[in-house]
Write a protein that holds these residues in place. Structure first.
Motif, short mmCIF file in Angstrom:
data_model
loop_
_atom_site.label_atom_id
_atom_site.label_comp_id
_atom_site.label_asym_id
_atom_site.label_seq_id
_atom_site.Cartn_x
_atom_site.Cartn_y
_atom_site.Cartn_z
N LEU A 219 152.92 -14.36 54.97
CA LEU A 219 154.22 -14.77 55.44
C LEU A 219 154.95 -15.49 54.30
N ASP A 220 155.86 -14.78 53.67
CA ASP A 220 156.54 -15.32 52.49
C ASP A 220 157.88 -14.61 52.37
N ASN A 221 158.36 -14.45 51.13
CA ASN A 221 159.61 -13.73 50.94
C ASN A 221 159.46 -12.24 51.24
N ARG A 222 158.23 -11.81 51.50
CA ARG A 222 157.94 -10.49 52.04
C ARG A 222 156.77 -10.64 53.01
N LEU A 223 156.63 -9.66 53.90
CA LEU A 223 155.52 -9.66 54.84
C LEU A 223 154.51 -8.60 54.40
N GLY A 224 153.25 -8.90 54.55
CA GLY A 224 152.22 -7.96 54.17
C GLY A 224 150.94 -8.22 54.94
N SER A 249 160.85 0.89 62.79
CA SER A 249 161.12 0.19 64.05
C SER A 249 160.67 -1.27 64.03
N LEU A 250 159.81 -1.64 63.09
CA LEU A 250 159.34 -3.02 63.02
C LEU A 250 160.34 -3.93 62.32
N GLY A 251 161.07 -3.39 61.36
CA GLY A 251 162.07 -4.19 60.65
C GLY A 251 161.48 -5.27 59.78
N TRP A 252 160.25 -5.08 59.29
CA TRP A 252 159.60 -6.13 58.51
C TRP A 252 160.29 -6.39 57.18
N GLU A 253 160.94 -5.37 56.61
CA GLU A 253 161.62 -5.59 55.33
C GLU A 253 162.73 -6.64 55.45
N ASP A 254 163.35 -6.73 56.62
CA ASP A 254 164.46 -7.66 56.82
C ASP A 254 164.04 -8.97 57.49
N THR A 255 162.82 -9.02 57.98
CA THR A 255 162.38 -10.18 58.77
C THR A 255 162.40 -11.50 58.00
N SER A 260 165.84 -17.49 56.05
CA SER A 260 166.61 -18.03 54.94
C SER A 260 168.11 -17.82 55.09
N GLY A 261 168.50 -16.84 55.89
CA GLY A 261 169.92 -16.51 56.00
C GLY A 261 170.78 -17.64 56.52
N GLY A 262 170.27 -18.38 57.48
CA GLY A 262 171.09 -19.43 58.07
C GLY A 262 171.18 -20.69 57.25
N SER A 263 170.28 -20.81 56.23
CA SER A 263 170.26 -22.05 55.44
C SER A 263 170.93 -21.91 54.09
N GLY A 264 171.30 -20.68 53.74
CA GLY A 264 171.91 -20.44 52.43
C GLY A 264 170.91 -20.40 51.31
N ALA A 265 169.60 -20.40 51.63
CA ALA A 265 168.56 -20.37 50.61
C ALA A 265 168.36 -18.96 50.08
N ALA A 266 167.94 -18.89 48.83
CA ALA A 266 167.60 -17.59 48.26
C ALA A 266 166.34 -17.07 48.94
N LEU A 267 166.22 -15.73 48.96
CA LEU A 267 165.07 -15.14 49.62
C LEU A 267 163.77 -15.60 48.99
N SER A 268 163.75 -15.85 47.67
CA SER A 268 162.53 -16.31 47.01
C SER A 268 162.11 -17.70 47.47
N LEU A 314 139.39 -12.23 63.83
CA LEU A 314 140.20 -13.39 63.46
C LEU A 314 141.47 -12.92 62.76
N ILE A 315 142.57 -13.63 63.00
CA ILE A 315 143.83 -13.42 62.27
C ILE A 315 144.09 -14.66 61.42
N VAL A 316 144.30 -14.45 60.13
CA VAL A 316 144.60 -15.55 59.20
C VAL A 316 146.05 -15.40 58.75
N LEU A 317 146.85 -16.44 58.94
CA LEU A 317 148.23 -16.45 58.46
C LEU A 317 148.28 -17.20 57.14
N GLY A 318 148.71 -16.50 56.08
CA GLY A 318 148.77 -17.09 54.75
C GLY A 318 150.16 -16.95 54.16
N GLY A 319 150.30 -17.29 52.89
CA GLY A 319 151.60 -17.25 52.24
C GLY A 319 152.30 -18.59 52.36
N ALA A 320 153.49 -18.68 51.76
CA ALA A 320 154.21 -19.95 51.69
C ALA A 320 154.54 -20.52 53.06
N LEU A 321 154.83 -19.65 54.02
CA LEU A 321 155.24 -20.15 55.33
C LEU A 321 154.09 -20.77 56.11
#
Length: 380
Positions: A219-224, A249-255, A260-268, A314-321
């Motif tokens: 969970l970061d600037n991209r999903l994987g 149909s999942l729309g993960w590229e835009d998720t 970040s869209g509402g805060s004005g932050a860069a995607l990175s 088990l599901i592990v959630l990693g990344g910056a988020l």
């Protein structure tokens, strides 16, 4: 002479390779032992063990490790241990905006780590040279040699270490990652998709220790997604296993942009922006709550599809988020309840930003294990 010291057909050279492999594996994975203890565990004769151990000490794969403290009434016996300081391993993470490296001994003990920012538009050959240079800078010229390296990168990476497709890094598709780093570093290299190395790292020393079937979600600037089956990264036929972000149909590229869209932050900077949104939602901000729900629903749609397909333990959630802690965990779990027959346990990754480099070290260790424990082993 014991029966285990004799090979049908009389091929004593092959037998010695086999016995050497057994002794190396015993000492690599266990504590230091005396010649007598090795003979007892392996069912080899003491003269056979003594001869193999002497040769292994001479070529630097075993080291003396003090004397046995057990009181036998006689002279204390010498203990032998695998010499983890005989070589070095490198774990490498190559991403669009930077390269991270960890250097360890052969047992995986961290000796050095470094990060180098890189330009997004860097030429592939330059990016590879930067990675190799960063490794070399942290290997003393008069120190032990680099035995193996593991490298992770975003994209579809096949079993040969060839990047079949990468949309995250400029001109990265078509790079022979393992072969080209092998030429630069002069050691064997294994390459994988970054999320598969991350799930391997979490399995070995992180949040998924003791769990053999794991779904890792970045969970970061991209999903994987990274998949672990029976304790090994699962890549599929071409390396594309888990690449569910491709499904329109999942729309993960835009998720990620939802946060970040509402805060004005860069995607990175989606990790920092997402943490802010989750914090506001937790304090009752209705707009932030709606954003979190939308994000978590999209993430859960993809995770749910994977859970229904592979049924992980088990599901592990990693990344910056993942730094948002229980808030992101609960948001995703809540959305999964309407998708899965039974929601598997969810946890946050323990290794955060360093997971891929750690996984690279573990993959390199597996390469070394393969050489050391093969019956037909040739000296490194």
């Amino acid at each position: 002479m014991k029966n285990s010291d004799v090979l049908p057909g009389g091929d004593q050279s092959a037998l010695r390779h086999l016995n050497t492999s057994r002794i190396l594996q015993l000492l690599y994975d266990g504590p230091p032992l005396t010649t007598s203890a090795i003979a007892q565990v392996t069912a080899l004769s003491r003269p056979t063990v003594r001869g193999i151990v002497t040769a292994l000490v001479a070529d630097g794969r075993l080291a003396l490790d003090g004397q046995d403290a057990t009181r036998t009434g006689g002279r204390p016996a010498q203990r032998f241990a695998f010499d983890f300081d005989a070589g070095r391993l490198a774990g490498i993470h190559i991403d669009s905006h930077g390269i991270s490296v960890q250097i360890t001994d052969l047992g995986g003990t961290l000796l050095a780590e470094a990060h180098r920012p890189t330009l997004a538009a860097l030429d592939p050959d330059e990016r590879l040279r930067e990675a190799a240079d960063l490794v070399r800078e942290h290997l003393p010229a008069d120190g032990p040699p680099l035995w193996a390296a593991g490298v992770g990168t975003p994209g579809i990476v096949d079993a040969r270490g060839y990047v079949r497709l990468s949309v995250a890094i400029h001109q990265w598709s078509g790079v022979h990652l393992a072969d080209q780093l092998h030429e630069l570093l002069r050691c064997p290299v294994v390459a994988m998709k970054d999320t598969n190395l991350a799930v391997l790292a979490e399995h070995r020393i992180g949040a998924a220790r003791g769990t053999s079937d794991v779904l890792y979600v970045h969970l970061d600037n991209r999903l994987g997604v990274g998949i672990l089956v029976n304790g090994k990264p699962f890549t599929g036929r071409t390396g594309a296993a888990g690449e569910i972000g491709k499904h329109p149909s999942l729309g993960w590229e835009d998720t990620p942009a939802k946060l970040s869209g509402g805060s004005g932050a860069a995607l990175s900077d989606v990790g920092e922006a997402g943490h802010l949104v989750f914090t506001r939602a937790r304090h009752g901000d209705p707009a932030a709550r709606a954003t979190v729900d939308s994000y978590a629903r999209a993430v859960a749609d993809g995770i749910g599809a994977m859970v229904l397909a592979v049924d992980p333990q088990l599901i592990v959630l990693g990344g910056a988020l993942a730094a948002s802690g229980p808030a992101v965990l609960e948001a995703v779990r809540e959305q999964l309840t309407g998708i899965c027959y039974e929601v598997p346990p969810l946890t946050l990754g323990a290794l955060t930003a360093g997971a891929v480099a750690v996984g690279g070290v573990e993959a390199a260790r597996d390469l070394v294990r393969g050489w050391l424990f093969e019956a037909e082993h040739a000296a490194i």
